[in-house]
Design an enzyme around this catalytic site. Structure first.
Site, short mmCIF file in Angstrom:
data_model
loop_
_atom_site.label_atom_id
_atom_site.label_comp_id
_atom_site.label_asym_id
_atom_site.label_seq_id
_atom_site.Cartn_x
_atom_site.Cartn_y
_atom_site.Cartn_z
N GLY A 59 -5.62 -0.22 -8.84
CA GLY A 59 -5.41 -0.45 -7.41
C GLY A 59 -5.95 0.64 -6.52
O GLY A 59 -6.42 0.37 -5.41
N GLU A 60 -5.90 1.89 -6.97
CA GLU A 60 -6.22 3.01 -6.09
C GLU A 60 -7.51 3.74 -6.43
O GLU A 60 -8.11 4.38 -5.57
CB GLU A 60 -5.04 4.00 -6.09
CG GLU A 60 -3.79 3.38 -5.48
CD GLU A 60 -2.52 4.15 -5.78
OE1 GLU A 60 -2.09 4.93 -4.92
OE2 GLU A 60 -1.94 3.94 -6.86
N PHE B 221 0.82 -1.23 0.00
CA PHE B 221 0.00 0.00 0.00
C PHE B 221 0.85 1.27 0.00
O PHE B 221 0.39 2.32 0.41
CB PHE B 221 -0.96 0.01 1.20
CG PHE B 221 -1.68 -1.27 1.40
CD1 PHE B 221 -2.48 -1.80 0.40
CD2 PHE B 221 -1.56 -1.99 2.58
CE1 PHE B 221 -3.15 -3.01 0.57
CE2 PHE B 221 -2.22 -3.19 2.77
CZ PHE B 221 -3.01 -3.70 1.77
N ASN C 150 -6.59 -9.06 -16.70
CA ASN C 150 -7.18 -10.22 -16.04
C ASN C 150 -8.40 -9.75 -15.26
O ASN C 150 -8.27 -9.14 -14.20
CB ASN C 150 -6.16 -10.86 -15.09
CG ASN C 150 -6.67 -12.14 -14.47
OD1 ASN C 150 -7.79 -12.21 -13.97
ND2 ASN C 150 -5.85 -13.18 -14.48
N LYS D 33 -4.45 0.96 -17.83
CA LYS D 33 -4.47 1.94 -16.75
C LYS D 33 -4.53 1.17 -15.43
O LYS D 33 -4.86 -0.01 -15.40
CB LYS D 33 -5.69 2.86 -16.87
CG LYS D 33 -5.73 3.67 -18.16
CD LYS D 33 -6.95 4.56 -18.21
CE LYS D 33 -7.01 5.37 -19.50
NZ LYS D 33 -8.20 6.25 -19.56
#
Length: 757
Positions: free
Chosen positions: A718-719, A252, A645, A715
């Site tokens: 995760g955030e 993180f 994925n 792109k």
């Protein structure tokens, strides 16, 4: 190559249909993790290893005046105590800064204490228990100074830059004139608390010296950067440092840069001349390894009679440490979503006695978006407009500050498809209008999501072997997001092979530099390098085949070839093909290799603003008497370029939405203003959502083809899920109760003490 990395080349449990990219394959490392066979840093036990435990300060400011070294050394299992008096010398001052990604480290360079939980000694022993008991026997005494705590602890100042080199002040148009001319004005102040990463795997290191060669097992989001930092501190070539980081139990952002405790583990190993393991206890992670800083944000919004923005002013106050600079770029969240003829963003900061805040997932965007989305919701309410209609009316076709175009149509699709899935059209405009069958107040809220589509720099090496199989090498990082699965899919397609024909090597510093796994840029950056390496080695194969009179592809150079299934096919006549193994065999080569780079296109970066977009819709239920809040349903729609994925992307977006809910309702580090210590430095009292808190989650990925971000159109995901979700939950609480809460996380007492608006 270590056994755990080799085993990652096993095929997925799912059969492949069509290309590898785009398939929802299961994790290639999943079986190892389920069996407990995945080796994390602290699972390593080299022969002769000793255990190191940190002794940390119980004060936030002052000096260490006494350590009972004799008592600690008297413990039968203790081997050595490392303090500022006997710490091995360093080649570089740990307080020196030579680049923007270099932060000051506490490495026992003196007796000063700059924050609570700062390392003041390292105890090295035969067992973990002996080291822990030895640390307790040190019984430190201090010369204590008053701790400076909170957003008002000292005079504020305007930093030269925020985040990583962003201007602290940016303006476009005349905000004051826009506010003066507005038919309606919104002015509100929002506060967000300090938050800590709390990855499942704590920071750990197993270090072993062999002369001036260093072997390290440690979790890292950026092995090459860690290698360079260690090399500078110890005055040895980076090539002398071998870092193994095959698995990370979460990062993180906290494991992007090597931390002081990890370096202390290396110093301890040098001091005793034996391998040393050092693992942080949970409470020791609250201080030396970064965190998200607290903010106070004032937003002023001007609106004309038609509900259009006339001005947007976003000012953020944040905190940093007394000895280093990292400033949470919270106000920058207002740069990218809503069109206004006048926009101003500004930051100020206060120095206090804490460990330096650093990158924490969605730095700036997470803190800034919950304030911005709450203020936008208030603006919609002031105009008597539906919050979705208001956002659609005011969303930006181009990036408001820079004027660069971006894929804003994707955001419109996110709004439409997310709202349809959620059932937003049935939402009453006024608050406190919905109840369930049990009498609970029901509220619906939404938030817009955005995150920049970043790219860093990476390199990969591709190999085609004589038997027709392939190898892809890149020193990439998997924090649990499934990077090794997604990157292996890109590798297989880049090499024109089935996934089970490709050996994917990753997780060690002796492989090509994959850059840093941060900024939601790792798949795009490493994936582009892998793609280009594959293309380069296929080009070499093509040159061999088309120049060989014995090949069915001889003379096909101008027509070109396509790689598929371990063969090259003539592009204009696929009845003519040649196998990889046959091409190399005729050339007398055991293998052929090539390298590829992944980096952003400067021209595209100059011409286009690059962002992922999304919209999140949330439902909450609030007990009308006890004011307990439950999130019961969330729907997110995200446009994030090409999906490598879908299974992994869905998981990442779920994680972001859960973290957004956590931001709105759970997370809060509580500081004792007398001592400067974090009172809830554990997972029992530092609240994060557990299974019982997680609502029904639904994610839609909106098909998007953005040709400008990179060759693969990738792109990050995760955030972005955090940035819309926190505001959606906060706005749903208002819709349920009629109470606007501007201090986060939202507490029961905030609702009990307030009367409905």
């Amino acid at each position: 190559m270590t056994p755990e990395i080799i085993s990652l080349t096993e095929s997925s449990a799912h059969a492949r249909h069509g290309s590898n990219i785009g398939q929802p394959l299961t994790r290639r490392d999943g079986v190892l993790k389920v069996r407990g066979e995945a080796r994390y840093a602290a699972d390593n036990h080299p022969r002769g290893m000793l255990y190191a435990v940190l002794a940390v300060s119980s004060i936030a400011r002052g000096r260490v005046t006494f350590l009972d070294i004799a008592a600690a050394k008297g413990h039968p299992g203790v081997v050595e105590i490392m303090t500022s008096a006997n710490r091995p010398p360093l080649a570089e001052d740990p307080d020196a800064k030579t680049n923007p990604f270099m932060f000051r480290l506490d490495l026992l360079q003196n007796d000063r204490v700059r924050y609570a939980n700062q390392s003041i000694a390292v105890v090295i022993a035969q067992t973990l228990e002996a080291a822990t008991e030895g640390a307790a026997l040190l019984s430190p005494r201090y010369d204590v100074l008053p701790a400076r705590v909170g957003l008002d602890a000292d005079e504020s100042f305007v930093p030269a830059a925020v985040g990583v080199g962003n201007p602290s002040v940016m303006r476009r148009g005349d905000v004051e004139a826009g506010l003066a001319a507005a038919a309606r004005r919104i002015e509100a102040t929002y506060e967000t608390p300090s938050q800590y990463h709390n990855a499942m795997e704590p920071h750990a290191i197993v270090a072993a010296w062999d002369g001036d060669t260093l072997s390290v097992d440690t979790p890292s989001q950026g092995m090459a950067m860690a290698q360079g930092r260690i090399a500078g501190l110890f005055g040895i070539p980076p090539a002398n440092i071998h870092i193994r980081s095959p698995f990370l139990g979460g990062g993180f952002g906290s494991k992007g840069l090597i931390s002081g405790p990890q370096i202390l583990g290396i110093l301890a190993a040098r001091l005793v001349g034996r391998p040393v393991k050092l693992v942080l206890r949970r409470e020791q992670m609250y201080g030396p390894v970064g965190h998200r800083a607290a903010t106070r944000q004032r937003l002023r919004i001007g609106l004309d009679g038609d509900g259009m923005l006339t001005a947007l002013d976003h000012h953020a106050r944040t905190v940093t440490s007394t000895f280093d600079d990292f400033f949470e770029p919270a106000a920058d969240a207002s740069h990218t979503l809503y069109a206004s003829p006048a926009i101003s963003t500004a930051h100020e900061a206060v120095r206090i006695d804490i460990g330096t805040p650093l990158f924490m997932r969605a730095p700036g965007e997470a803190t800034g978006s919950i304030a911005l989305e709450s203020a936008i919701d208030e603006a919609a309410s002031a105009c008597g407009m539906d919050p979705l209609d208001f956002r659609i009316k005011n969303y930006a076709e181009v990036e408001p500050i820079s004027g660069k175009p971006f894929s804003s149509k994707a955001l419109r699709q996110c709004y439409a498809k997310g709202a349809e899935r959620f059932g937003w059209s049935r939402r009453p405009l006024a608050p406190r209008q919905m109840r369930d069958e049990a009498g609970m107040l029901v509220g619906w809220g939404m938030g817009s999501a955005t995150f920049p589509a970043l790219m860093f720099q990476a390199e990969a090496r591709a190999v085609v072997r004589g038997d027709g199989s392939g190898v892809m090498e890149i020193g990439a990082h998997d924090m649990g997001q499934g990077a090794w699965t997604a990157l292996a899919q890109i590798a297989a397609d880049g090499l024109g092979l089935d996934l089970d024909q490709v050996e994917f090597r990753s997780g060690t510093s002796d492989l090509p530099d994959a850059g840093i796994a941060g900024g939601s840029a790792h798949t795009a950056t490493a994936g582009t390098a892998i793609h280009n390496a594959g293309a380069a080695v296929i080009q070499k194969l093509s040159d061999l085949a088309t120049g060989d009179k014995r090949s069915p592809l001889f003379g096909a150079g101008n027509a070109g070839v396509i790689a598929r299934g371990g063969r090259l096919f003539r592009r204009d006549d696929e009845t003519r093909s040649d196998g990889f193994a046959e091409i190399l065999g005729r050339a007398g080569l055991a293998e052929i290799d090539a390298r590829g780079n992944g980096t952003a296109d400067p021209a595209a970066q100059s011409d286009y603003a690059m962002h992922a977009h999304g919209a999140v819709f949330a439902e909450v239920k609030v007990d009308p008497e006890l004011c307990q809040i439950r999130v019961t349903r969330m729907v997110g729609a995200f446009a994030a370029g090409r999906v490598i994925n879908p299974r992994m992307v869905r998981s990442q977006l779920f994680g972001g939405m859960i973290w957004g809910m956590s931001f709105a309702l759970h997370e809060h580090a509580i500081t004792d203003h007398r001592s400067g210590r974090i009172l809830n430095a554990n997972l029992a009292e530092y609240h994060v959502p557990v299974n019982a808190d997680v609502p029904s989650l639904d994610v839609l990925t909106i098909e998007e083809h953005d040709p400008h971000v990179n060759a693969l159109g990738i792109k990050g995901v995760g955030e972005i899920g955090i940035t819309g979700s926190a505001g959606a939950v906060a706005n749903a609480v208002w819709h349920a109760t009629g109470v606007r809460v501007r201090r986060f996380p939202i507490r029961i007492e905030d609702l009990v003490m307030a009367s409905p608006a």
